[in-house]
Design a protein around this motif. Structure first.
Motif, PDB file in Angstrom:
ATOM      1  N   THR A   6       0.833  -1.201   0.000  1.00 52.79           N
ATOM      2  CA  THR A   6       0.000   0.000   0.000  1.00 52.79           C
ATOM      3  C   THR A   6       0.864   1.247   0.000  1.00 52.79           C
ATOM      4  OG1 THR A   6      -1.707  -1.179   1.215  1.00 52.79           O
ATOM      5  CG2 THR A   6      -1.829   1.217   1.241  1.00 52.79           C
ATOM      6  N   SER A   7       1.907   1.240   0.799  1.00 56.10           N
ATOM      7  CA  SER A   7       2.799   2.393   0.879  1.00 56.10           C
ATOM      8  C   SER A   7       3.441   2.681  -0.471  1.00 56.10           C
ATOM      9  CB  SER A   7       3.870   2.138   1.935  1.00 56.10           C
ATOM     10  OG  SER A   7       4.720   3.248   2.055  1.00 56.10           O
ATOM     11  N   ALA A   8       3.886   1.636  -1.163  1.00 54.99           N
ATOM     12  CA  ALA A   8       4.509   1.823  -2.481  1.00 54.99           C
ATOM     13  C   ALA A   8       3.508   2.404  -3.472  1.00 54.99           C
ATOM     14  CB  ALA A   8       5.063   0.501  -2.989  1.00 54.99           C
ATOM     15  N   LYS A   9       2.277   1.903  -3.446  1.00 57.11           N
ATOM     16  CA  LYS A   9       1.250   2.411  -4.361  1.00 57.11           C
ATOM     17  C   LYS A   9       0.901   3.858  -4.045  1.00 57.11           C
ATOM     18  CE  LYS A   9      -0.785  -2.036  -5.481  1.00 57.11           C
ATOM     19  NZ  LYS A   9      -1.927  -2.914  -5.392  1.00 57.11           N
ATOM     20  N   VAL A  10       0.795   4.170  -2.761  1.00 56.48           N
ATOM     21  CA  VAL A  10       0.482   5.548  -2.368  1.00 56.48           C
ATOM     22  C   VAL A  10       1.619   6.479  -2.784  1.00 56.48           C
ATOM     23  CG1 VAL A  10       0.137   7.094  -0.401  1.00 56.48           C
ATOM     24  CG2 VAL A  10      -1.093   4.924  -0.513  1.00 56.48           C
ATOM     25  N   ASP A  11       2.857   6.051  -2.555  1.00 56.97           N
ATOM     26  CA  ASP A  11       4.009   6.881  -2.963  1.00 56.97           C
ATOM     27  C   ASP A  11       4.001   7.134  -4.465  1.00 56.97           C
ATOM     28  OD1 ASP A  11       4.988   7.163  -0.402  1.00 56.97           O
ATOM     29  OD2 ASP A  11       6.393   5.478  -0.566  1.00 56.97           O
ATOM     30  N   GLU A  12       3.731   6.095  -5.238  1.00 62.04           N
ATOM     31  CA  GLU A  12       3.679   6.252  -6.698  1.00 62.04           C
ATOM     32  C   GLU A  12       2.565   7.222  -7.093  1.00 62.04           C
ATOM     33  OE1 GLU A  12       2.733   3.600 -10.690  1.00 62.04           O
ATOM     34  OE2 GLU A  12       3.089   2.583  -8.783  1.00 62.04           O
ATOM     35  N   PHE A  13       1.405   7.050  -6.458  1.00 59.55           N
ATOM     36  CA  PHE A  13       0.289   7.942  -6.758  1.00 59.55           C
ATOM     37  C   PHE A  13       0.629   9.382  -6.406  1.00 59.55           C
ATOM     38  CE2 PHE A  13      -3.685  10.059  -5.599  1.00 59.55           C
ATOM     39  CZ  PHE A  13      -4.422   9.864  -6.768  1.00 59.55           C
ATOM     40  N   LEU A  14       1.288   9.570  -5.251  1.00 57.89           N
ATOM     41  CA  LEU A  14       1.663  10.924  -4.834  1.00 57.89           C
ATOM     42  C   LEU A  14       2.636  11.552  -5.823  1.00 57.89           C
ATOM     43  CD1 LEU A  14       2.089  10.525  -0.974  1.00 57.89           C
ATOM     44  CD2 LEU A  14       0.256  11.711  -2.188  1.00 57.89           C
ATOM     45  N   ARG A  15       3.593  10.780  -6.293  1.00 64.28           N
ATOM     46  CA  ARG A  15       4.541  11.318  -7.274  1.00 64.28           C
ATOM     47  C   ARG A  15       3.817  11.763  -8.543  1.00 64.28           C
ATOM     48  NH1 ARG A  15       7.593   7.095  -5.297  1.00 64.28           N
ATOM     49  NH2 ARG A  15       6.954   5.712  -6.986  1.00 64.28           N
ATOM     50  N   ASN A  16       2.838  10.952  -8.962  1.00 70.34           N
ATOM     51  CA  ASN A  16       2.071  11.307 -10.153  1.00 70.34           C
ATOM     52  C   ASN A  16       1.195  12.527  -9.911  1.00 70.34           C
ATOM     53  OD1 ASN A  16       3.177   9.164 -11.527  1.00 70.34           O
ATOM     54  ND2 ASN A  16       1.482   7.782 -11.064  1.00 70.34           N
ATOM     55  N   GLN A  17       0.671  12.640  -8.686  1.00 73.24           N
ATOM     56  CA  GLN A  17      -0.235  13.755  -8.382  1.00 73.24           C
ATOM     57  C   GLN A  17       0.505  15.077  -8.239  1.00 73.24           C
ATOM     58  OE1 GLN A  17      -3.687  13.864  -8.200  1.00 73.24           O
ATOM     59  NE2 GLN A  17      -3.413  11.892  -9.208  1.00 73.24           N
ATOM     60  N   VAL A  18       1.729  15.030  -7.764  1.00 72.53           N
ATOM     61  CA  VAL A  18       2.497  16.255  -7.569  1.00 72.53           C
ATOM     62  C   VAL A  18       2.673  16.977  -8.895  1.00 72.53           C
ATOM     63  CG1 VAL A  18       4.781  17.156  -6.951  1.00 72.53           C
ATOM     64  CG2 VAL A  18       3.651  15.487  -5.486  1.00 72.53           C
ATOM     65  N   SER A  19       2.828  16.223  -9.956  1.00 75.36           N
ATOM     66  CA  SER A  19       3.033  16.840 -11.261  1.00 75.36           C
ATOM     67  C   SER A  19       1.726  17.239 -11.922  1.00 75.36           C
ATOM     68  CB  SER A  19       3.810  15.882 -12.165  1.00 75.36           C
ATOM     69  OG  SER A  19       3.056  14.696 -12.347  1.00 75.36           O
TER      70      SER A  19
END
Length: 112
Positions: A26-39
């Motif tokens: 879950t943490s890895a998926k959330v981190d990936e989503f956050l990276r995508n959302q920041v941009s």
């Protein structure tokens, strides 16, 4: 008692391992989503980050409870072993007392 302890301990360990794996995934998926959302132009990444932190705190709490429960199970197992040992000691003392009482009665009977 030991079997119950090990069975409970193994169950708790499986739950903890599953939670660790689940949290890491879950943490890895959330981190990936956050990276995508920041941009992107979306602002939900702050909420998601907050929920991720809440999930991490919940996981820490569960691990803490697991540790306490495991320690209690170990303590109970040790106490049960002590009680069993004391019961065996009492049984041995009673048997020794009966044996000596019989020897004394036999000695009295032989003296008469």
């Amino acid at each position: 008692a030991q079997a119950r302890f090990w069975k409970a301990s193994e169950g708790l360990e499986r739950v903890s391992l599953a939670m660790n794996a689940s949290q890491e995934d879950t943490s890895a998926k959330v981190d990936e989503f956050l990276r995508n959302q920041v941009s992107s132009d979306h602002s939900c990444h702050a909420k998601l980050y907050r929920y991720k932190n809440m999930l991490n705190h919940l996981h820490e709490d569960v691990n803490h409870v697991y540790s306490k429960e495991k320690a209690l199970v170990e303590t109970i197992t040790i106490e049960e072993a002590v009680i069993t040992d004391l019961g065996n000691q009492i049984k041995n003392v009673v048997e020794e007392g009966k044996r000596k009482m019989k020897e004394c009665q036999d000695a009295k009977a032989a003296a008469c």
